[in-house]
Design a protein around this motif. Structure first.
Motif, short mmCIF file in Angstrom:
data_model
loop_
_atom_site.label_atom_id
_atom_site.label_comp_id
_atom_site.label_asym_id
_atom_site.label_seq_id
_atom_site.Cartn_x
_atom_site.Cartn_y
_atom_site.Cartn_z
N LEU A 1 0.39 -1.03 0.53
CA LEU A 1 0.21 -0.17 -0.54
C LEU A 1 0.56 0.78 0.72
N CYS B 1 2.20 2.14 -3.17
CA CYS B 1 0.89 2.77 -4.17
C CYS B 1 0.93 4.39 -4.05
N HIS C 1 2.35 7.36 -6.91
CA HIS C 1 0.67 7.84 -7.27
C HIS C 1 0.90 8.81 -6.54
#
Length: 131
Positions: free
Chosen positions: A64, A67, A71
């Motif tokens: 996570l 990610c 982003h």
């Protein structure tokens, strides 16, 4: 761009002082890389235990975090390096905060037996902390 700049908190810093904005982005990048390294170190420590739930949570948190970092790289870092304002809004930062809060909370959801195993491994590293 003006409407987007009003919704993006970092765009005003970039517009007023681009050099400070670039330095801030660099420091964020380095800090996040250290954070990811610490997460990998935590996974390495847990790999020596039978604390499967803790391993799963740690690996999930790591992915996570990757990610979120990816982003941020696409929406904030890359545009900043090309002199453009970030392609995000305040909602993005609220979501980042909520995700990190969820990851922090997940560290408290541990089985007592797994805590004992992780504590025994951490004493090998000289950490005297209760999990």
């Amino acid at each position: 761009t003006t409407a987007r700049a009003e919704r993006e908190p970092m765009a005003s810093l970039q517009a007023s002082n681009e050099a400070d904005y670039i330095i801030l982005q660099f420091l964020k990048c380095v800090s996040y890389a250290v954070y990811l390294f610490l997460q990998l170190f935590h996974i390495a420590i847990l790999s020596g235990t039978k604390a499967e739930t803790m391993k799963t949570v740690a690996i999930g948190n790591f992915f996570l975090s990757v990610c979120i970092g990816f982003h941020y790289f696409i929406k904030v870092w890359s545009p900043a390096m090309h002199g453009h304002p970030p392609a995000t809004s305040q909602i993005t930062y609220i979501l980042y905060t909520m995700m990190f809060g969820t990851m922090a909370y997940s560290s408290y959801l541990r089985d007592p037996q797994e805590r004992a195993q992780a504590a025994s491994v951490s004493t090998m590293f000289g950490v005297d902390k209760q999990f």
